[in-house]
Design a protein around this motif. Structure first.
Motif, short mmCIF file in Angstrom:
data_model
loop_
_atom_site.label_atom_id
_atom_site.label_comp_id
_atom_site.label_asym_id
_atom_site.label_seq_id
_atom_site.Cartn_x
_atom_site.Cartn_y
_atom_site.Cartn_z
N ARG A 42 -7.03 5.89 -6.51
CA ARG A 42 -7.42 6.64 -4.27
C ARG A 42 -8.84 7.01 -5.01
NH1 ARG A 42 -2.02 8.04 -2.68
NH2 ARG A 42 -3.80 8.60 -0.42
N ARG A 43 -9.77 7.66 -3.37
CA ARG A 43 -11.05 8.49 -3.64
C ARG A 43 -10.31 10.10 -3.75
NH1 ARG A 43 -16.17 7.61 0.19
NH2 ARG A 43 -16.30 9.46 -0.99
N MET A 44 -10.78 10.76 -3.27
CA MET A 44 -10.43 12.41 -4.18
C MET A 44 -8.34 12.71 -4.85
SD MET A 44 -13.00 13.40 -3.41
CE MET A 44 -11.98 15.47 -3.31
N TRP B 157 -11.75 13.90 -21.60
CA TRP B 157 -12.17 14.94 -21.22
C TRP B 157 -14.02 14.66 -20.80
CZ3 TRP B 157 -10.47 19.90 -21.33
CH2 TRP B 157 -11.25 20.98 -21.31
N THR B 158 -14.59 13.27 -20.87
CA THR B 158 -15.53 12.95 -20.32
C THR B 158 -15.64 12.51 -19.30
OG1 THR B 158 -16.08 12.25 -22.72
CG2 THR B 158 -17.89 11.18 -20.35
N GLU B 159 -13.94 11.73 -19.43
CA GLU B 159 -14.25 11.56 -17.12
C GLU B 159 -13.60 12.75 -17.22
OE1 GLU B 159 -11.42 8.21 -17.26
OE2 GLU B 159 -12.46 7.57 -19.67
N MET B 160 -12.90 13.51 -17.30
CA MET B 160 -12.47 14.40 -16.41
C MET B 160 -14.40 15.23 -15.87
SD MET B 160 -11.56 17.68 -16.91
CE MET B 160 -12.75 18.05 -17.95
N LYS B 161 -15.02 15.15 -17.25
CA LYS B 161 -16.85 15.40 -16.39
C LYS B 161 -17.01 15.11 -15.04
CE LYS B 161 -18.00 16.56 -20.61
NZ LYS B 161 -18.91 17.51 -21.57
N GLU B 162 -17.17 14.28 -15.32
CA GLU B 162 -17.75 12.41 -14.79
C GLU B 162 -17.74 12.37 -13.73
OE1 GLU B 162 -18.66 9.45 -17.45
OE2 GLU B 162 -20.05 10.69 -18.76
N SER B 163 -15.95 12.83 -13.36
CA SER B 163 -15.43 12.47 -11.75
C SER B 163 -15.42 13.22 -10.63
CB SER B 163 -13.75 12.26 -11.97
OG SER B 163 -12.98 13.76 -12.73
N LYS B 164 -16.38 14.88 -11.47
CA LYS B 164 -16.57 15.08 -9.43
C LYS B 164 -15.57 15.50 -8.91
CE LYS B 164 -21.17 12.65 -9.39
NZ LYS B 164 -22.64 12.04 -8.38
N GLY B 165 -14.95 16.57 -10.00
CA GLY B 165 -13.73 16.87 -8.92
C GLY B 165 -12.61 16.07 -8.43
N GLN B 166 -12.55 14.98 -8.78
CA GLN B 166 -11.36 13.93 -9.54
C GLN B 166 -10.52 14.17 -10.11
OE1 GLN B 166 -11.70 10.08 -7.37
NE2 GLN B 166 -13.67 10.42 -6.16
N TYR C 124 0.50 -1.35 0.31
CA TYR C 124 0.19 -0.07 -0.26
C TYR C 124 0.51 0.97 0.50
CZ TYR C 124 -3.60 3.25 1.36
OH TYR C 124 -4.70 3.94 1.22
N SER C 125 2.29 1.07 0.47
CA SER C 125 2.42 2.36 1.23
C SER C 125 3.94 2.74 -0.48
CB SER C 125 3.84 2.67 2.07
OG SER C 125 4.75 0.93 1.72
N ARG C 126 3.52 1.72 -1.43
CA ARG C 126 4.68 2.07 -2.64
C ARG C 126 3.27 2.03 -3.54
NH1 ARG C 126 6.91 -2.30 -5.70
NH2 ARG C 126 6.98 -0.67 -7.39
N THR C 127 2.20 2.21 -4.07
CA THR C 127 1.29 2.67 -4.95
C THR C 127 0.17 3.32 -4.13
OG1 THR C 127 -0.24 0.86 -4.01
CG2 THR C 127 1.18 0.25 -6.04
N GLY C 128 0.01 3.60 -2.70
CA GLY C 128 -0.98 4.63 -1.98
C GLY C 128 -1.99 4.56 -2.94
N GLY C 129 -2.36 2.25 -2.21
CA GLY C 129 -4.10 2.83 -2.67
C GLY C 129 -4.58 1.45 -2.63
#
Length: 318
Positions: free
Chosen positions: A114-116, A298-307, A53-58
């Motif tokens: 990872r969330r956020m 671009w579509t994924e960015m619009k749907e990602s809700k701030g992530q 977990y520490s290496r990948t952060g997820g």
């Protein structure tokens, strides 16, 4: 070395296989090729040997697949949690001609999600279809290798272990990095109207006029729906680096109602002298996206809700 010097290694049991120093994930994959229908079914069952977990952060994982060299057919699994995620998902790739099988490969990439936080590529591997059993199913472990996204790791997409029945040139075109690519992170905050574009890194940037490594920078230009320039900026120069790391973020003010009407152009330049520069390649995202990958990003960015959403893109020639 000490063990072999003492002769202790000869006492190891026959099946013993020393573990690699670093693991980047092993995919359980089943290939099923239908030569009559010219279609390839790829089943991703599970992932083991994931880094700590520490290496990948997820602790949530997703596998992305793309059929090379065209990169038009793509797929990705659902997101699964845990140290040994199970997917058992099958994806279909069409128009894979049996007589041209040596020209194709499937690239697998394992992402930690990872969330956020932005996604990170943990490992990747190109599986050449020259290894396929053209009759029936074939289950193989696909051992992932370090990706450009892991700090301190160089890509190990070497040709040394690949036995190509076709010409070397057709295989070379499949290698990750045979064409210049750029890793971009996009994030949009609908509350503040801030569009953030992070230029993360590039791979296999070329100096078109000389054998020396290029001195590169990335120019970002935001256009409105009429093609008029709204804003522009550029990264600092990375000197003598074919695989430069930028990690520079640029923020554009774009109202939510404008988001579907703007185009973001990223142009990569090699600065040869004070007055001379040459374009290595470009992509565009948004309204006038330069390709399906860019439109999907671009579509994924619009749907990602701030992530933040990060994706590799192949540069188009100038």
């Amino acid at each position: 070395q000490d063990m072999s010097a003492r002769g202790s290694s000869s006492q190891l049991p026959k099946p013993f296989d020393p573990e690699p120093v670093a693991k980047y994930g092993t995919l359980d994959v089943t290939f099923d090729y239908d030569s009559q229908e010219q279609k390839l079914l790829v089943t991703v069952t599970a992932v083991t040997d994931i880094p700590t977990y520490s290496r990948t952060g997820g602790s949530s994982w997703q596998v992305h697949l793309v059929l090379l060299p065209i990169k038009k057919q793509r797929a990705k699994t659902s997101i699964q949690r845990g140290p040994c995620p199970v997917f058992t998902e099958t994806f279909k790739f069409n128009h894979v001609e049996s007589e041209m099988i040596g020209n194709y490969a499937v690239r697998f990439r394992l992402y930690s999600v990872r969330r956020m936080k932005k996604e990170r590529i943990v490992g990747e591997k190109i599986f050449y279809l020259t290894k396929l059993n053209l009759q029936g199913k074939m289950s193989v472990p696909v051992i992932l290798e370090p990706s450009y996204s892991l700090p301190g790791c160089d890509s190990q997409m070497s040709m040394s272990e690949v036995s190509c029945s076709e010409s070397t040139s057709s295989c070379q075109s499949l290698v990750h990095g045979s064409a210049p690519e750029i890793l971009i992170g996009l994030l949009y905050n609908a509350t503040t109207g801030r569009l953030s574009a992070e230029v993360i890194k590039g791979s296999h940037f070329k100096n078109l006029a000389a054998n020396r490594p290029p001195n590169t920078y990335v120019k970002l230009t935001l256009l409105n729906s009429m093609g008029q320039e709204m804003s522009k900026c550029k990264t600092s120069i990375r000197r003598g680096q074919p695989n430069p790391v930028y990690k520079e973020t640029f923020v554009f003010q774009v109202a939510l109602f404008q988001l579907s009407d703007v185009t973001l152009i990223l142009s990569v330049y090699n600065k040869r002298s004070m007055k001379r520069k040459e374009m290595i390649g470009w992509i565009s995202l948004g309204l006038n996206s330069s390709g399906e990958d860019e439109l999907n990003h671009w579509t994924e960015m619009k749907e990602s809700k701030g992530q933040q959403v990060c994706r590799w893109h192949t540069l188009l020639e100038s």
